[in-house]
Write a protein that holds these residues in place. Structure first.
Motif, PDB file in Angstrom:
ATOM      1  N   SER A 191       0.728  -1.224   0.113  1.00 15.83           N
ATOM      2  CA  SER A 191       0.065   0.096   0.081  1.00 15.83           C
ATOM      3  C   SER A 191       0.884   1.272  -0.266  1.00 15.83           C
ATOM      4  O   SER A 191       2.071   1.325   0.770  1.00 15.83           O
ATOM      5  CB  SER A 191      -0.844  -0.007   1.219  1.00 15.83           C
ATOM      6  N   SER A 192       0.467   2.227  -0.700  1.00 12.37           N
ATOM      7  CA  SER A 192       1.420   3.474  -1.090  1.00 12.37           C
ATOM      8  C   SER A 192       0.797   4.502   0.085  1.00 12.37           C
ATOM      9  O   SER A 192       1.585   5.698   0.099  1.00 12.37           O
ATOM     10  CB  SER A 192       1.154   4.012  -2.431  1.00 12.37           C
ATOM     11  N   VAL A 193      -0.393   4.151   0.945  1.00  6.95           N
ATOM     12  CA  VAL A 193      -1.060   5.162   1.782  1.00  6.95           C
ATOM     13  C   VAL A 193      -0.860   4.485   3.279  1.00  6.95           C
ATOM     14  O   VAL A 193      -1.447   3.328   3.284  1.00  6.95           O
ATOM     15  CB  VAL A 193      -2.165   5.582   1.525  1.00  6.95           C
ATOM     16  N   GLY A 194      -0.254   5.107   4.278  1.00  9.66           N
ATOM     17  CA  GLY A 194      -0.322   4.489   5.444  1.00  9.66           C
ATOM     18  C   GLY A 194      -1.538   5.305   6.403  1.00  9.66           C
ATOM     19  O   GLY A 194      -1.736   6.596   6.162  1.00  9.66           O
ATOM     20  N   LEU A 195      -1.963   4.375   7.234  1.00 13.09           N
ATOM     21  CA  LEU A 195      -3.274   5.122   8.019  1.00 13.09           C
ATOM     22  C   LEU A 195      -2.969   4.556   9.438  1.00 13.09           C
ATOM     23  O   LEU A 195      -2.703   3.296   9.668  1.00 13.09           O
ATOM     24  CB  LEU A 195      -4.675   4.378   7.371  1.00 13.09           C
ATOM     25  N   GLU A 196      -3.496   5.358  10.301  1.00 13.98           N
ATOM     26  CA  GLU A 196      -3.642   5.043  11.750  1.00 13.98           C
ATOM     27  C   GLU A 196      -4.847   4.377  11.818  1.00 13.98           C
ATOM     28  O   GLU A 196      -5.969   4.206  11.268  1.00 13.98           O
ATOM     29  CB  GLU A 196      -3.689   6.255  12.759  1.00 13.98           C
ATOM     30  N   ASN A 197      -4.713   3.476  13.115  1.00 11.52           N
ATOM     31  CA  ASN A 197      -5.998   2.583  13.198  1.00 11.52           C
ATOM     32  C   ASN A 197      -7.355   3.297  13.396  1.00 11.52           C
ATOM     33  O   ASN A 197      -8.413   3.097  13.385  1.00 11.52           O
ATOM     34  CB  ASN A 197      -5.671   1.506  14.639  1.00 11.52           C
ATOM     35  N   ASN A 198      -7.087   4.417  14.226  1.00 15.40           N
ATOM     36  CA  ASN A 198      -8.379   5.314  14.580  1.00 15.40           C
ATOM     37  C   ASN A 198      -8.721   5.799  13.330  1.00 15.40           C
ATOM     38  O   ASN A 198      -9.698   6.680  13.658  1.00 15.40           O
ATOM     39  CB  ASN A 198      -7.994   6.244  15.882  1.00 15.40           C
TER      40      ASN A 198
END
Length: 244
Positions: A191-198
């Protein structure tokens, strides 16, 4: 003999009536449609905060008897019509208080009905295997990153280099989407985009056969749905410790 008996009964009746006068009154009236002037059958009429009431008959008439003297609030209600309350209705002993109601039709506003939909055990219209993780469930799971959520799903394996494999497929055979938008890195297959769990409202991992609408995927799909914005600012702070 008969005359004496009749006279005695009349005297006793007079004495009894004198000694025990009436102690209650009565309320009567008629319920009609204010628009058509037709009688309302089956309307409920009752004295507020009491057990006294009646139902209108075929002609719209009603009677409430044995009402103790006093001042009451008289309520009339019927399905599909406005509810009317007359206040300050006075009831006297041995008297009939007449109260008529002219009620108008009203749109029925029903109570909110909450239907809880549960996922069927067997979905006949689905040929793929999918796992769903909601934001509520994420909060209870011992994970720190989205990658941890993906790794916990059935059929997903993470190798030593940190790449995911679904059901034995290659890392480049997985399609990553955020809110339906492809974010697959064309160089390393991740994935080229990182996200936080919240930020995650729901995580969906599809393995095996899946619909052609996704495309450019051979072994699996990771689809992340993000949360919508709120009117108030909010955030989370967490600290984790470990011994390495």
């Amino acid at each position: 003999m008969n005359k004496r008996f009749l006279i005695a009964v009349m005297i006793l009746s007079f004495v009894f009536r004198t000694a025990y006068p009436g102690t209650t009154g009565k309320i009567s009236g008629r319920i009609i449609d204010a628009d058509t002037n037709e009688p309302i059958i089956g309307a409920n009429i009752y004295l507020e905060n009491t057990d006294f009431g009646a139902v209108s008959d075929a002609d719209g008439n009603y009677f409430i008897i044995n009402v103790s003297p006093g001042t009451y609030n008289l309520v009339c209600s019927f399905i599909g019509y406005e509810k009317i309350t007359y206040t300050g209705i006075t009831v006297n002993v041995d008297r009939t208080t007449s109260v008529d109601f002219n009620i108008r039709p009203e749109t029925i506003q029903g109570k909110e009905v909450v239907v809880v939909g549960e996922r069927k055990i067997i979905e006949m219209d689905r040929t793929s295997t999918a796992a769903y993780v909601s934001s509520e469930k994420i909060e209870t799971m011992p994970v720190q990153e989205v990658d941890d959520l993906i790794q916990l799903q059935t059929g997903v394996v993470k190798d030593a280099s940190g790449e995911f494999h679904i059901r034995g497929g290659r890392a480049g055979e997985i399609a990553y989407l955020i809110d339906g938008v492809p974010v697959t890195d064309q160089y390393n297959g991740g994935s080229s985009v990182g996200l936080e769990n919240n930020w995650v409202q729901e995580l969906q991992v599809i393995s095996g056969t899946f619909n052609a609408e996704y495309g450019q995927a051979q072994s699996g799909i990771v689809n992340i749905i993000t949360k919508e914005g709120a009117k108030k600012f909010s955030g989370r702070f967490s600290v984790s410790l470990g011994d390495y």
